[in-house]
Design an enzyme around this catalytic site. Structure first.
Site, PDB file in Angstrom:
ATOM      1  N   CYS A 175      19.414  33.897 -35.229  1.00 32.10           N
ATOM      2  CA  CYS A 175      18.726  35.172 -35.393  1.00 32.10           C
ATOM      3  C   CYS A 175      19.639  36.288 -34.910  1.00 32.10           C
ATOM      4  O   CYS A 175      20.780  36.043 -34.528  1.00 32.10           O
ATOM      5  CB  CYS A 175      17.383  35.177 -34.667  1.00 32.10           C
ATOM      6  SG  CYS A 175      17.523  35.388 -32.909  1.00 32.10           S
TER       7      CYS A 175
ATOM      8  N   ARG B 214      10.724  32.646 -34.070  1.00 32.56           N
ATOM      9  CA  ARG B 214      11.332  31.411 -33.571  1.00 32.56           C
ATOM     10  C   ARG B 214      10.417  30.680 -32.588  1.00 32.56           C
ATOM     11  O   ARG B 214      10.471  29.453 -32.473  1.00 32.56           O
ATOM     12  CB  ARG B 214      12.643  31.724 -32.867  1.00 32.56           C
ATOM     13  CG  ARG B 214      13.674  32.366 -33.731  1.00 32.56           C
ATOM     14  CD  ARG B 214      14.905  32.606 -32.920  1.00 32.56           C
ATOM     15  NE  ARG B 214      15.267  31.374 -32.225  1.00 32.56           N
ATOM     16  CZ  ARG B 214      15.945  30.383 -32.760  1.00 32.56           C
ATOM     17  NH1 ARG B 214      16.369  30.476 -33.991  1.00 32.56           N
ATOM     18  NH2 ARG B 214      16.209  29.297 -32.062  1.00 32.56           N
TER      19      ARG B 214
ATOM     20  N   ARG C 271      20.888  30.405 -31.074  1.00 35.82           N
ATOM     21  CA  ARG C 271      19.623  29.901 -30.536  1.00 35.82           C
ATOM     22  C   ARG C 271      19.229  28.507 -31.033  1.00 35.82           C
ATOM     23  O   ARG C 271      18.209  28.335 -31.717  1.00 35.82           O
ATOM     24  CB  ARG C 271      18.500  30.914 -30.800  1.00 35.82           C
ATOM     25  CG  ARG C 271      18.814  32.265 -30.200  1.00 35.82           C
ATOM     26  CD  ARG C 271      17.692  33.252 -30.380  1.00 35.82           C
ATOM     27  NE  ARG C 271      16.597  33.022 -29.474  1.00 35.82           N
ATOM     28  CZ  ARG C 271      15.488  33.765 -29.463  1.00 35.82           C
ATOM     29  NH1 ARG C 271      15.357  34.749 -30.318  1.00 35.82           N
ATOM     30  NH2 ARG C 271      14.528  33.517 -28.607  1.00 35.82           N
TER      31      ARG C 271
ATOM     32  N   LYS D 171       3.347  38.917 -24.232  1.00 36.85           N
ATOM     33  CA  LYS D 171       3.616  38.108 -25.430  1.00 36.85           C
ATOM     34  C   LYS D 171       4.178  36.742 -25.051  1.00 36.85           C
ATOM     35  O   LYS D 171       3.725  35.713 -25.549  1.00 36.85           O
ATOM     36  CB  LYS D 171       4.626  38.874 -26.310  1.00 36.85           C
ATOM     37  CG  LYS D 171       5.294  38.044 -27.368  1.00 36.85           C
ATOM     38  CD  LYS D 171       6.277  38.845 -28.187  1.00 36.85           C
ATOM     39  CE  LYS D 171       7.688  38.931 -27.665  1.00 36.85           C
ATOM     40  NZ  LYS D 171       8.520  37.744 -27.835  1.00 36.85           N
ATOM     41  N   ASN D 172       5.176  36.737 -24.176  1.00 34.74           N
ATOM     42  CA  ASN D 172       5.867  35.472 -23.893  1.00 34.74           C
ATOM     43  C   ASN D 172       5.084  34.550 -22.960  1.00 34.74           C
ATOM     44  O   ASN D 172       5.468  33.407 -22.756  1.00 34.74           O
ATOM     45  CB  ASN D 172       7.281  35.744 -23.354  1.00 34.74           C
ATOM     46  CG  ASN D 172       8.188  36.312 -24.435  1.00 34.74           C
ATOM     47  OD1 ASN D 172       7.829  36.297 -25.625  1.00 34.74           O
ATOM     48  ND2 ASN D 172       9.345  36.813 -24.046  1.00 34.74           N
TER      49      ASN D 172
ATOM     50  N   ASP E 116      15.841  40.428 -21.693  1.00 34.75           N
ATOM     51  CA  ASP E 116      14.895  41.229 -22.492  1.00 34.75           C
ATOM     52  C   ASP E 116      14.821  42.685 -22.025  1.00 34.75           C
ATOM     53  O   ASP E 116      14.121  43.493 -22.647  1.00 34.75           O
ATOM     54  CB  ASP E 116      13.497  40.589 -22.460  1.00 34.75           C
ATOM     55  CG  ASP E 116      13.453  39.280 -23.213  1.00 34.75           C
ATOM     56  OD1 ASP E 116      14.390  39.002 -23.989  1.00 34.75           O
ATOM     57  OD2 ASP E 116      12.487  38.511 -23.024  1.00 34.75           O
TER      58      ASP E 116
ATOM     59  N   ARG F  49       6.208  43.396 -33.129  1.00 26.05           N
ATOM     60  CA  ARG F  49       6.115  41.997 -32.698  1.00 26.05           C
ATOM     61  C   ARG F  49       5.813  41.901 -31.208  1.00 26.05           C
ATOM     62  O   ARG F  49       5.232  40.906 -30.758  1.00 26.05           O
ATOM     63  CB  ARG F  49       7.445  41.280 -32.957  1.00 26.05           C
ATOM     64  CG  ARG F  49       7.776  41.134 -34.413  1.00 26.05           C
ATOM     65  CD  ARG F  49       9.044  40.367 -34.585  1.00 26.05           C
ATOM     66  NE  ARG F  49       8.959  39.097 -33.861  1.00 26.05           N
ATOM     67  CZ  ARG F  49       9.967  38.292 -33.630  1.00 26.05           C
ATOM     68  NH1 ARG F  49      11.156  38.588 -34.068  1.00 26.05           N
ATOM     69  NH2 ARG F  49       9.796  37.169 -32.973  1.00 26.05           N
TER      70      ARG F  49
HETATM   71  N1  EPU Z   1      19.610  27.256 -25.728  1.00 25.31           N
HETATM   72  C1  EPU Z   1      20.318  26.164 -26.205  1.00 25.31           C
HETATM   73  N2  EPU Z   1      19.605  25.084 -26.637  1.00 25.31           N
HETATM   74  C2  EPU Z   1      18.249  25.042 -26.623  1.00 25.31           C
HETATM   75  C3  EPU Z   1      17.542  26.150 -26.128  1.00 25.31           C
HETATM   76  C4  EPU Z   1      18.247  27.254 -25.675  1.00 25.31           C
HETATM   77  O1  EPU Z   1      21.558  26.172 -26.234  1.00 25.31           O
HETATM   78  O2  EPU Z   1      17.676  24.034 -27.046  1.00 25.31           O
HETATM   79  C5  EPU Z   1      20.342  28.450 -25.257  1.00 25.31           C
HETATM   80  C6  EPU Z   1      20.036  29.683 -26.121  1.00 25.31           C
HETATM   81  O3  EPU Z   1      20.829  29.720 -27.283  1.00 25.31           O
HETATM   82  C7  EPU Z   1      20.311  30.822 -25.165  1.00 25.31           C
HETATM   83  C8  EPU Z   1      19.874  30.227 -23.821  1.00 25.31           C
HETATM   84  O4  EPU Z   1      19.848  28.814 -23.993  1.00 25.31           O
HETATM   85  O5  EPU Z   1      21.673  31.111 -25.136  1.00 25.31           O
HETATM   86  C9  EPU Z   1      18.517  30.695 -23.322  1.00 25.31           C
HETATM   87  O6  EPU Z   1      17.576  30.611 -24.363  1.00 25.31           O
HETATM   88  P1  EPU Z   1      16.034  30.271 -24.106  1.00 25.31           P
HETATM   89  O7  EPU Z   1      15.750  28.952 -24.743  1.00 25.31           O
HETATM   90  O8  EPU Z   1      15.701  30.437 -22.680  1.00 25.31           O
HETATM   91  O9  EPU Z   1      15.318  31.394 -24.960  1.00 25.31           O
HETATM   92  P2  EPU Z   1      13.952  31.208 -25.698  1.00 25.31           P
HETATM   93  O10 EPU Z   1      13.102  30.272 -24.942  1.00 25.31           O
HETATM   94  O11 EPU Z   1      14.190  30.940 -27.136  1.00 25.31           O
HETATM   95  C10 EPU Z   1      12.626  33.069 -24.436  1.00 25.31           C
HETATM   96  C11 EPU Z   1      11.902  34.335 -24.811  1.00 25.31           C
HETATM   97  C12 EPU Z   1      12.935  35.362 -25.233  1.00 25.31           C
HETATM   98  C13 EPU Z   1      13.865  35.613 -24.038  1.00 25.31           C
HETATM   99  C14 EPU Z   1      14.521  34.295 -23.606  1.00 25.31           C
HETATM  100  C15 EPU Z   1      15.378  34.430 -22.361  1.00 25.31           C
HETATM  101  C16 EPU Z   1       9.774  33.544 -25.596  1.00 25.31           C
HETATM  102  C17 EPU Z   1       8.841  33.323 -26.724  1.00 25.31           C
HETATM  103  N3  EPU Z   1      10.977  34.034 -25.901  1.00 25.31           N
HETATM  104  O12 EPU Z   1      13.346  32.668 -25.592  1.00 25.31           O
HETATM  105  O13 EPU Z   1      12.210  36.559 -25.521  1.00 25.31           O
HETATM  106  O14 EPU Z   1      14.880  36.515 -24.409  1.00 25.31           O
HETATM  107  O15 EPU Z   1      13.497  33.309 -23.330  1.00 25.31           O
HETATM  108  O16 EPU Z   1      14.642  34.935 -21.306  1.00 25.31           O
HETATM  109  O17 EPU Z   1       9.431  33.291 -24.453  1.00 25.31           O
HETATM  110  C18 EPU Z   1      11.898  38.677 -26.492  1.00 25.31           C
HETATM  111  O18 EPU Z   1      10.750  38.676 -26.015  1.00 25.31           O
HETATM  112  O19 EPU Z   1      12.433  39.695 -27.003  1.00 25.31           O
HETATM  113  C19 EPU Z   1      12.678  37.436 -26.476  1.00 25.31           C
HETATM  114  C20 EPU Z   1      13.734  37.232 -27.258  1.00 25.31           C
END
Ligand code: EPU
Length: 419
Positions: A117, A93, A122, A22-23, A306, A398
């Protein structure tokens, strides 16, 4: 609402195939916006989040068809609307991933601002700040992000923190920017490398993905591509844990174990016998006692957040105490209260879960709160005595393709109950 009924106690054994990740798929679908030529995806997983991304692309005017080999062909040549509406963004998201591609290709994007969420607040400030550095004008209006530019211009960007989708969004934006972009302090997750490989397959010039620094030389246009979505390391890890906690013997095909070293190392410490082959992994746990293993989540190559909820279940069934530390998201322990209702003994203090091993779990009605929390409840149900009913399973749909079919195939007693 559909539910899953699990009657615990069966050992899992047999072989299943891992689905597409998915990711990895979500950013690639967003990246189709960058090219006027059609893109063909093989091994796209059948998941609600993929459907949501299709709905977003479709609402903008993308043409999505399925060929006789069940490959999806996506053409974004006729996009006429550059908005991701709140109704869709609030359900996923990762919708924010279309931001970078839209601005780079069409000079405009209007994306509903994702709220907090179940796993944390996030924010998306890293995405927006980096896009501004590339020359986009960003405004927040009535709950929407509006981003515009005439042409993005490459620059050096140091991310203030590591973000997976933040890195991916800006990679996609920089691919069509004028000149060179250097991204520092980027996410090194295998899915970031997958996206770089996909972008390069369309003619982009991205190097360094998988390291701390990604260099992107902008190009004028991207071409067509036929690309296979790599397998889902989190799905594979979840089934390996299912095998370990049921004392089973399971082989997972179609997975590159190299991208799962962090998970495999912890499973070995728990006492599982693991064999790694070219494109498959086997786990055998018959007649062994699970040992507790401390877990501390971190960006790749650290232990993935995850997999935290699922490993918490394994630790709960182990022979002693352990500590699970969640360092990526501030609120990713929502599963713990439900697990404790099934007989787990877990205490949360700050970002640590103190887990005491228990000898058995009891089936119970439980509620899923997010995707990986749902997976942990299903895992607990597989080991619990009696019946577990998992409610709100739209979360599991999902991110896990046909989970009840795959688990049944391995010998679990699991059924989907209709509305
Ligand atoms: N963060 C910020 N500012 C930003 C972006 C992130 O402060 O602009 C913080 C977040 O709040 C969090 C940390 O940085 O504390 C890491 O978040 P990240 O941005 O890496 O998460 P994401 O990109 O929103 C992806 C995966 C998630 C997975 C995380 C961490 C996808 C679509 N989603 O989310 O997957 O948990 O990276 O590895 O790739 C899941 O599949 O269940 C899932 C939640």
């Amino acid at each position: 609402m559909e539910k899953l009924k699990i009657v615990g106690g069966n050992k899992l054994s047999g072989t299943i195939s891992c689905s597409g990740a998915k990711n990895a798929a979500l950013p690639m679908l967003a990246a189709t916006i960058l090219s006027d030529k059609p893109v063909t995806f093989k091994n796209l997983p059948y998941l609600q989040d993929i459907t949501t991304m299709f709905e977003i692309l479709g609402s903008m005017g993308a043409d999505i068809t399925l060929n006789e080999s069940m490959d999806f062909i996506i053409s974004t040549a006729n996009l006429n609307d550059f908005e991701a509406r709140y109704e869709l963004v609030k359900t996923m998201r990762a919708s924010i991933l279309v931001l970078g591609s839209l601005v780079a290709k069409h000079g405009f994007a209007r994306i509903a601002l994702p709220g907090g969420c179940a796993i944390g607040s996030r924010p998306v400030n890293f995405h927006l700040d980096a896009l501004e550095q590339l020359g986009a004008k960003i405004e927040l209006k009535s709950g929407y992000i509006e981003a515009s530019c005439s042409k993005l211009v490459g620059c050096e960007i140091n991310f203030p923190g590591i973000s997976v989708t933040g890195t991916e969004n800006i990679m996609m934006a920089a691919v069509l920017a004028k000149g060179q972009t250097i991204l520092r302090n980027v996410a090194k997750e295998p899915e970031v490398e997958d996206l770089a490989n996909f972008l390069n397959s369309m003619g982009a010039k991205v190097s360094g993905a998988g390291t701390d620094e990604i260099v992107i030389d902008g190009v004028d246009v991207l071409n067509e591509s036929v690309f296979e979505i790599p397998a889902d390391r989190i799905e594979a890890g979840t089934y390996l844990i299912a095998a370990a906690i049921t004392g089973g013997d399971v082989t997972i095909h179609n997975i590159d174990a190299k991208r799962m070293n962090n998970i495999i190392d912890k499973l070995k410490l728990s006492g599982a016998a693991i064999s790694v082959f070219n494109s498959s992994i086997s786990l055998e746990m018959s007649n062994k006692t699970l040992k507790p293993v401390d877990i501390s989540t971190a960006p790749y190559p650290g232990f993935p957040t995850d997999m935290q909820a699922q490993f918490t279940v394994l630790n709960s069934l182990s022979s002693g105490p352990s500590v699970v530390s969640e360092n990526v998201f501030e609120n990713r322990f929502m599963h713990v209260q439900e697990l404790n209702r099934m007989g787990c003994d877990i205490t949360i203090k700050g970002n640590n879960a103190f887990v005491k091993g228990v000898s058995n779990l009891n089936g119970a009605p439980v509620m899923a709160t997010d995707l990986r929390a749902s997976a942990s409840l299903i895992l607990a149900g597989l080991c619990a005595s009696g019946e577990t009913i998992v409610d709100r399973i739209y979360h599991i749909d999902r991110g896990y393709e046909r989970i009840e079919e795959k688990l049944s195939y391995l010998g679990a007693n699991i059924t989907r109950l209709p509305n």
